[in-house]
Design a protein around this motif. Structure first.
Motif, PDB file in Angstrom:
ATOM      1  N   SER A  58       9.757   2.932  10.569  1.00 12.42           N
ATOM      2  CA  SER A  58      10.445   2.231   9.480  1.00 12.42           C
ATOM      3  C   SER A  58      11.949   2.236   9.684  1.00 12.42           C
ATOM      4  O   SER A  58      12.627   1.236   9.425  1.00 12.42           O
ATOM      5  N   GLU A  62      14.322  -1.066  10.143  1.00 13.29           N
ATOM      6  CA  GLU A  62      15.467  -1.287   9.269  1.00 13.29           C
ATOM      7  C   GLU A  62      16.731  -1.519  10.104  1.00 13.29           C
ATOM      8  O   GLU A  62      17.543  -2.395   9.793  1.00 13.29           O
ATOM      9  N   ARG A  82       5.079   4.277  -2.622  1.00  9.68           N
ATOM     10  CA  ARG A  82       6.398   3.649  -2.759  1.00  9.68           C
ATOM     11  C   ARG A  82       7.470   4.698  -2.997  1.00  9.68           C
ATOM     12  O   ARG A  82       8.539   4.676  -2.348  1.00  9.68           O
ATOM     13  N   TYR A  85       8.083   6.776   0.138  1.00 10.60           N
ATOM     14  CA  TYR A  85       8.741   5.984   1.176  1.00 10.60           C
ATOM     15  C   TYR A  85      10.233   5.860   0.893  1.00 10.60           C
ATOM     16  O   TYR A  85      11.070   6.093   1.779  1.00 10.60           O
ATOM     17  N   VAL A  86      10.586   5.494  -0.336  1.00 14.89           N
ATOM     18  CA  VAL A  86      11.985   5.322  -0.708  1.00 14.89           C
ATOM     19  C   VAL A  86      12.739   6.645  -0.553  1.00 14.89           C
ATOM     20  O   VAL A  86      13.866   6.685  -0.038  1.00 14.89           O
ATOM     21  N   MET A  89      13.218   7.517   3.240  1.00 10.47           N
ATOM     22  CA  MET A  89      14.241   6.685   3.865  1.00 10.47           C
ATOM     23  C   MET A  89      15.628   7.160   3.446  1.00 10.47           C
ATOM     24  O   MET A  89      16.569   7.201   4.259  1.00 10.47           O
ATOM     25  N   SER A  90      15.777   7.542   2.195  1.00  8.13           N
ATOM     26  CA  SER A  90      17.054   8.027   1.692  1.00  8.13           C
ATOM     27  C   SER A  90      17.440   9.334   2.371  1.00  8.13           C
ATOM     28  O   SER A  90      18.602   9.534   2.753  1.00  8.13           O
ATOM     29  N   SER A  96      16.776   1.749   1.715  1.00  5.36           N
ATOM     30  CA  SER A  96      15.375   1.330   1.685  1.00  5.36           C
ATOM     31  C   SER A  96      15.263  -0.191   1.731  1.00  5.36           C
ATOM     32  O   SER A  96      16.037  -0.899   1.083  1.00  5.36           O
ATOM     33  N   VAL A  99      10.417  -3.075  -0.907  1.00  4.89           N
ATOM     34  CA  VAL A  99       9.105  -2.425  -0.933  1.00  4.89           C
ATOM     35  C   VAL A  99       8.201  -3.157  -1.925  1.00  4.89           C
ATOM     36  O   VAL A  99       8.570  -3.343  -3.087  1.00  4.89           O
TER      37      VAL A  99
END
Length: 218
Positions: A58, A62, A82, A85-86, A89-90, A96, A99
């Motif tokens: 991911s 990105e 969700r 995932y957020v 990524m943070s 992010s 999504v």
């Protein structure tokens, strides 16, 4: 108009992904998909992700979207996925992407012009996602990660493309990570892989393990 490869953009995305993913153990996959998405100047990058999945791919996608100025979309099955995932990524220092939560039929119906798609073969609906994807008229690159997990499933690329006016330009299986199965799909209205000339048919076969192309005349 067809997808055009840019080695310079691919190289930049590859290097940036190496730097961002150096703390992760899953190396190779993220760098490869990032370079491919950037090199093909993908404008609509879509991936599938489930709770507990790894993040390097991911991150790579990105980064690729930043280089191409494209749209990066991640499809997750539920709200728990969700949120994770957020958050992940943070924590990786990445913003992010878009999504979307939902089932394959519902989500893919709202996405069009996909030119780079990465699915997780461990998801039961991965082949349905591929089949329902509305690909770009310029052509597309499709990637199945964790492909070793469905080695005995009988999956074939032509099964998800047989109802489209497309042709499979090339497919290759790479022993990177837990297996990457990739396919390059022609632009809309592309010629068939077989031709008829003088009563003979030229049939092209691509070895999914080695990537070698064999042309047989019948």
């Amino acid at each position: 108009m067809k997808l055009v490869w840019s080695p310079e953009t691919a190289s930049k995305a590859y290097i940036d992904t190496v730097r961002s993913c150096e703390l992760f153990h899953e190396s190779g996959v993220a760098e490869l998909v990032s370079a491919m998405a950037a090199g093909w100047n993908a404008q609509v990058i879509v991936e599938t992700w489930s709770q507990g999945g790894v993040m390097p791919t991911s991150i790579g996608l990105e980064i690729a979207s930043r280089h191409t100025g494209g749209r990066h979309v991640c499809i997750v099955p539920d709200e728990r996925s969700r949120s994770e995932y957020v958050r992940s990524m943070s924590e990786a220092g990445m913003s992010s992407p878009e999504v979307i939560v939902g089932e394959a039929e519902e989500v893919m119906n709202g996405l069009s012009g996909i030119d780079f798609l990465v699915v997780d073969s461990r998801r039961k609906d991965f082949s349905r996602v591929l089949r329902l994807a509305k690909l770009s008229s310029k052509g597309a690159v499709l990637v199945c990660k964790n492909a070793n997990s469905r080695a005995s499933s009988g999956f074939k690329w032509r099964c998800v493309l047989d109802e489209r006016s497309r042709r499979l330009v090339r497919s290759v299986f790479l022993p990177v990570g837990k297996g990457l199965d990739m396919a390059h799909v022609s632009a809309l209205g592309g010629n068939s892989g077989s031709t008829v000339k003088g009563g003979k048919r030229w049939i092209k076969h691509v070895d999914r393990h080695s990537g070698e192309v064999h042309v047989i005349r019948r």
